[in-house]
Scaffold this motif. Structure first.
Motif, mmCIF file in Angstrom:
data_model
loop_
_atom_site.group_PDB
_atom_site.id
_atom_site.type_symbol
_atom_site.label_atom_id
_atom_site.label_comp_id
_atom_site.label_asym_id
_atom_site.label_seq_id
_atom_site.Cartn_x
_atom_site.Cartn_y
_atom_site.Cartn_z
ATOM 1 N N ALA A 171 7.881 3.283 13.733
ATOM 2 C CA ALA A 171 6.686 3.874 14.462
ATOM 3 C C ALA A 171 5.408 3.610 13.462
ATOM 4 O O ALA A 171 4.344 3.230 14.127
ATOM 5 C CB ALA A 171 6.772 5.097 15.085
ATOM 6 N N LEU A 172 5.593 3.889 12.273
ATOM 7 C CA LEU A 172 4.621 3.752 11.448
ATOM 8 C C LEU A 172 4.315 2.496 11.019
ATOM 9 O O LEU A 172 2.852 2.226 11.123
ATOM 10 C CB LEU A 172 4.869 4.278 10.068
ATOM 11 C CG LEU A 172 3.964 4.510 8.941
ATOM 12 C CD1 LEU A 172 2.702 5.024 9.260
ATOM 13 C CD2 LEU A 172 4.438 5.070 7.546
ATOM 14 N N LEU A 173 4.981 1.365 10.941
ATOM 15 C CA LEU A 173 4.682 -0.032 10.903
ATOM 16 C C LEU A 173 3.917 -0.353 12.026
ATOM 17 O O LEU A 173 2.923 -1.046 11.977
ATOM 18 C CB LEU A 173 5.926 -0.721 10.730
ATOM 19 C CG LEU A 173 6.586 -0.486 9.354
ATOM 20 C CD1 LEU A 173 8.112 -1.132 9.606
ATOM 21 C CD2 LEU A 173 5.950 -1.391 8.344
ATOM 22 N N GLU A 174 4.474 0.029 13.152
ATOM 23 C CA GLU A 174 3.714 -0.392 14.243
ATOM 24 C C GLU A 174 2.116 0.232 14.503
ATOM 25 O O GLU A 174 1.569 -0.424 14.832
ATOM 26 C CB GLU A 174 4.445 0.001 15.572
ATOM 27 C CG GLU A 174 3.763 -0.411 17.132
ATOM 28 C CD GLU A 174 4.521 -0.034 18.246
ATOM 29 O OE1 GLU A 174 4.120 -0.178 19.242
ATOM 30 O OE2 GLU A 174 5.852 0.628 18.065
ATOM 31 N N ALA A 175 2.288 1.586 14.356
ATOM 32 C CA ALA A 175 0.769 1.991 14.303
ATOM 33 C C ALA A 175 -0.082 1.357 13.101
ATOM 34 O O ALA A 175 -1.237 1.395 13.642
ATOM 35 C CB ALA A 175 0.905 3.636 14.120
ATOM 36 N N ALA A 176 0.485 1.147 12.017
ATOM 37 C CA ALA A 176 -0.351 0.349 10.788
ATOM 38 C C ALA A 176 -0.717 -0.871 11.081
ATOM 39 O O ALA A 176 -1.382 -1.779 10.436
ATOM 40 C CB ALA A 176 0.009 0.574 9.702
ATOM 41 N N ASN A 177 0.059 -1.401 12.353
ATOM 42 C CA ASN A 177 -0.166 -2.876 12.573
ATOM 43 C C ASN A 177 0.446 -3.729 11.262
ATOM 44 O O ASN A 177 -0.208 -4.732 10.822
ATOM 45 C CB ASN A 177 -1.591 -3.435 12.833
ATOM 46 C CG ASN A 177 -1.665 -4.769 13.649
ATOM 47 O OD1 ASN A 177 -0.699 -5.197 14.127
ATOM 48 N ND2 ASN A 177 -2.709 -5.583 13.206
ATOM 49 N N CYS A 178 1.635 -3.402 10.735
ATOM 50 C CA CYS A 178 2.264 -3.984 9.480
ATOM 51 C C CYS A 178 3.523 -4.284 9.918
ATOM 52 O O CYS A 178 4.185 -3.771 10.925
ATOM 53 C CB CYS A 178 2.059 -2.580 8.389
ATOM 54 S SG CYS A 178 0.791 -2.584 7.724
ATOM 55 N N THR A 179 4.058 -5.303 9.104
ATOM 56 C CA THR A 179 5.598 -5.633 9.296
ATOM 57 C C THR A 179 6.232 -5.496 8.212
ATOM 58 O O THR A 179 7.648 -5.304 8.266
ATOM 59 C CB THR A 179 5.399 -7.171 9.616
ATOM 60 O OG1 THR A 179 4.881 -7.866 8.646
ATOM 61 C CG2 THR A 179 4.816 -7.467 11.016
ATOM 62 N N ASP A 180 5.841 -5.023 6.904
ATOM 63 C CA ASP A 180 6.531 -4.607 5.783
ATOM 64 C C ASP A 180 5.824 -3.464 4.933
ATOM 65 O O ASP A 180 4.685 -3.363 5.180
ATOM 66 C CB ASP A 180 6.931 -5.920 4.919
ATOM 67 C CG ASP A 180 5.351 -6.718 4.697
ATOM 68 O OD1 ASP A 180 4.550 -6.044 4.609
ATOM 69 O OD2 ASP A 180 5.719 -7.774 4.341
ATOM 70 N N VAL A 181 6.439 -3.120 3.922
ATOM 71 C CA VAL A 181 5.975 -2.119 3.136
ATOM 72 C C VAL A 181 4.810 -2.514 2.258
ATOM 73 O O VAL A 181 4.025 -1.687 1.928
ATOM 74 C CB VAL A 181 7.169 -1.567 2.195
ATOM 75 C CG1 VAL A 181 7.753 -2.349 1.253
ATOM 76 C CG2 VAL A 181 6.800 -0.208 1.822
ATOM 77 N N SER A 182 4.741 -3.734 1.818
ATOM 78 C CA SER A 182 3.708 -4.283 1.061
ATOM 79 C C SER A 182 2.327 -4.084 1.903
ATOM 80 O O SER A 182 1.370 -3.767 1.468
ATOM 81 C CB SER A 182 3.863 -5.909 0.631
ATOM 82 O OG SER A 182 3.924 -6.724 1.738
ATOM 83 N N CYS A 183 2.242 -4.152 3.020
ATOM 84 C CA CYS A 183 1.111 -3.969 4.049
ATOM 85 C C CYS A 183 0.920 -2.607 4.001
ATOM 86 O O CYS A 183 -0.345 -2.175 3.948
ATOM 87 C CB CYS A 183 1.579 -4.364 5.454
ATOM 88 S SG CYS A 183 0.291 -4.278 6.527
ATOM 89 N N LEU A 184 1.941 -1.740 4.312
ATOM 90 C CA LEU A 184 1.477 -0.301 4.244
ATOM 91 C C LEU A 184 0.950 0.329 2.870
ATOM 92 O O LEU A 184 0.174 1.210 3.026
ATOM 93 C CB LEU A 184 3.135 0.576 4.563
ATOM 94 C CG LEU A 184 3.527 0.281 5.895
ATOM 95 C CD1 LEU A 184 4.913 1.126 5.904
ATOM 96 C CD2 LEU A 184 2.634 0.933 7.161
#
Length: 665
Positions: A379-392
């Motif tokens: 859910a966090l990845l989706e909310a951040a519009n990210c696909t991996d931890v480097s994006c987060l």
């Protein structure tokens, strides 16, 4: 001729360099008859500073002056220092006497029996007593000005802290540099610098405030040893505090658990640690890299720092008690389970650890990394519009913190936690344990519906709790039906999330011979913290200053903390009845005794030497706290109405919930 080191010492003092045990060539101890009343105490001015190294009279005068003090004298009009002298005699210290201020040009010393002698030559070498005029601090007031500053060398740093009336205080001591987001921290290594330890550092990021550079310790100690005297002799037991807050909030800076009173009255070194929270401390993704438990790893790293450096602050690394409340208790339990923490502490006290059902379950039963990823990480990845931890890692902290994703759970990462819970087989833990809860710990964990009738069930079952038959959870006999249901729900929630799993944990550890005994307790008297949960059920008469004997005033979550740390008066809170002060003294003395001796029954000789007569009387009234052992489960009821030993509570109710004494076996 004045020795060169004294000349340098006084010159440094004049230039504003803070004194230190190294510079004074002496260990330094603050002694005070601390009854927990702060400035309002009749013994408020009983404090003295002991310079433990033997020195001439002139050197003693100079050392006191370097601290901004003078040699103590009875003519100064302070309160009796007799309890402080009695404590020194109890410790078998300074039998030859201690320097005090001369009178009419005649050198004087005082014995630990209080006898003043003028028979010493000025060149005799004795320890010394200085005045201690530093002011009291409070949750809102602290004086860190130059005259109260003190420095010590630890971790190749010169830490500049300060003293208040009760203790030496070193705030915001770095134990790790700012870690990479979603990476494990490493121990901070000093570089020979002078570092300010006068003010609190940042809390770890939570909500919209804090910082990711937050891995600091706050340290309170009554004793600073001279560097070459940091062997085992004279070192104090250490209590490492892990704060609660649901793994999403809280800070070691919270004034409710300021450690000055516990360190001073309890004769311990108190350390409180920050650790990363929420998404920053517990994110796990099913990517083979982001394995969570960063906050737990931080707490274990803080323990590593303490073991390596606490001697410089007067603490004994072989007598560390880790203790924490709520989510902090979950960290303590995880430390008991973690191979990374094994053998690093001597005792543990999890206060009000959650487990069992509903909201409490994941605090004691750990998720797998895929489960944690599915429950919050995705859910966090989706909310951040990210696909991996480097994006987060690129998302601003204040944005990331507010995004969707319930990320706050301990996980089985394979290094810090290798099983889905504390295991009840294998080698003994080699740790002493004290475990317990407050009598209605679960009260704030339920959402209450006003004007509910006994026939309504959905409001409770919708929260993941069963609605029990009255034969098992009877309603109290009160006219107000809503109060009756609320009180029953508080008992049910306490059993489901606190009591049953705590008692089952104790039974399993004892049955498996992992520990020989456990000191188990329940608080039947509390003083609710002013900021939370603000429920009428948790306040006597719905009023923080009300009468604690009020019927159906419940002993709620966090209600033991002000007592354990001795901070009711320090927080400016009212004394509700004659028992508040005496009970607070008794509770602090009990917890500190466990840290000192691994037995919560304080030694009567220690209490008598320190003048803690109220606790002596309480022990006589309540009797000895007996440990629970295999086949003989018992608890200490902590209250002020003659409570004492009894069997484990609500055993039938726990069986009905499926959380009986055999739950972990």
């Amino acid at each position: 001729m004045v020795p060169a080191w004294i000349t340098a010492l006084l010159a440094g003092s004049a230039l504003g360099a803070p004194p230190s045990p190294a510079g004074l060539k002496s260990d330094i101890t603050i002694l005070v008859d601390n009854d927990l009343q702060g400035p309002a105490s009749p013994t408020a001015d009983s404090a003295i500073i002991l310079l433990g190294s033997k020195m001439t009279l002139r050197d003693a005068e100079a050392a006191c002056a370097a601290l901004g003090e003078q040699l103590w004298a009875p003519e100064l009009g302070a309160s009796s220092i007799r309890p402080n002298l009695d404590f020194l005699r109890y410790q078998n210290k300074s039998r030859a006497g201690l320097w005090i201020a001369p009178a009419n040009g005649t050198a004087r010393s005082i014995s630990t029996s209080g006898d003043i002698s003028g028979g010493h030559e000025e060149t005799a070498r004795l320890p010394a007593l200085c005045t201690q005029t530093a002011p009291f601090s409070s949750g809102t007031i602290r004086d860190t000005s130059e005259q109260w500053r003190i420095s010590i060398r630890a971790n190749d740093e010169e830490l500049v802290g300060y003293r208040d009336r009760n203790s030496f205080r070193f705030m915001s001591v770095r134990y790790a540099p700012e870690p990479e987001r979603f990476g494990y921290a490493k121990l901070h290594e000093g570089k020979g610098d002078e570092v300010s330890a006068l003010e609190y550092g940042s809390q770890c990021f939570q909500g919209t405030s804090g910082s990711e550079d937050c891995l600091f310790l706050n340290i309170w100690t009554p004793h600073l040893p001279r560097p070459r005297c940091t062997g085992e002799k004279g070192l104090k037991p250490v209590m490492l505090w892990i704060h609660g807050g649901g793994f999403t909030g809280g800070t070691a800076n919270d004034a409710v658990f300021d450690g000055g009173n516990l360190a001073s009255r309890g004769d311990v070194v108190l350390v409180a640690a920050n650790y990363r929270l929420g998404k920053f401390g517990f994110l796990a993704l099913d990517d083979g890299e982001t394995n969570g438990n960063y906050g737990l790893a931080d707490a274990i790293l803080a323990l590593d720092w303490v073991r390596a450096h606490v001697r410089a602050l007067g603490g004994d690394p072989d007598r560390i008690t880790v203790f924490g409340q709520s989510a902090g208790a979950a960290v303590v339990r995880a430390m008991l389970a973690s191979p990374a923490a094994r053998g690093k502490f001597a005792a543990a006290v999890p206060l009000s650890n959650l487990g069992g059902m509903g909201y409490g379950a994941p605090y004691s039963k750990y998720l797998s990394v895929p489960e944690a990823a599915a429950s919050g990480g995705a859910a966090l990845l989706e909310a951040a519009n990210c696909t991996d931890v480097s994006c987060l890692r690129k998302v601003p902290a204040e944005v990331l913190s507010g995004l969707a994703g319930d990320v706050r759970f301990l996980v089985v990462d394979g290094e810090y936690l290798v099983a889905d819970g504390l295991q009840f087989s294998g080698d003994p833990l080699d740790v002493r344990l004290m475990i317990g809860i407050t009598a209605e710990d679960g009260t704030p964990m339920t959402t209450y519906t006003r004007d509910v009738s006994p026939e309504d069930t959905e409001w409770l079952t919708s929260q993941g709790l069963p609605y029990p038959p009255r034969s098992v959870f009877p309603l109290p006999d009160v006219e107000n039906s809503t109060l009756a249901v609320d009180t029953m729900a508080a008992r049910l929630t306490t059993d489901a999330m606190f009591r049953c799993t705590a008692q089952a944990t104790a039974n399993a550890l004892l049955s498996a011979s992992l520990v020989p005994e456990i000191y188990y307790y329940e608080f039947d008297r509390t003083y609710q913290t002013p900021g939370w949960p603000k429920l009428d059920l948790c306040e006597p008469g719905g009023d923080p200053a009300g009468d604690p004997s009020t019927s159906y005033y419940l002993q709620c979550h966090s209600g033991e903390l002000l007592y354990v740390f001795g901070n009711v008066a320090r927080e400016g809170l009212p004394t509700r009845d004659v028992a508040d002060l005496a009970f607070g003294q008794f509770v602090l003395d009990t917890f500190a005794s466990f840290a000192r001796t691994f037995d919560p029954n304080p030694e009567v000789r220690f209490l008598t030497a320190r003048g803690y007569t109220g606790t002596v009387s309480a022990l006589e009234k309540m009797g000895r706290w007996e440990a629970a052992t295999g086949g003989n489960l018992k608890l200490r009821a902590l209250g002020w109405a003659g409570e004492g030993m009894e069997g484990f509570r609500d055993v039938e109710q726990c069986e009905w919930l499926g959380l009986g004494l055999e739950y972990y076996l």
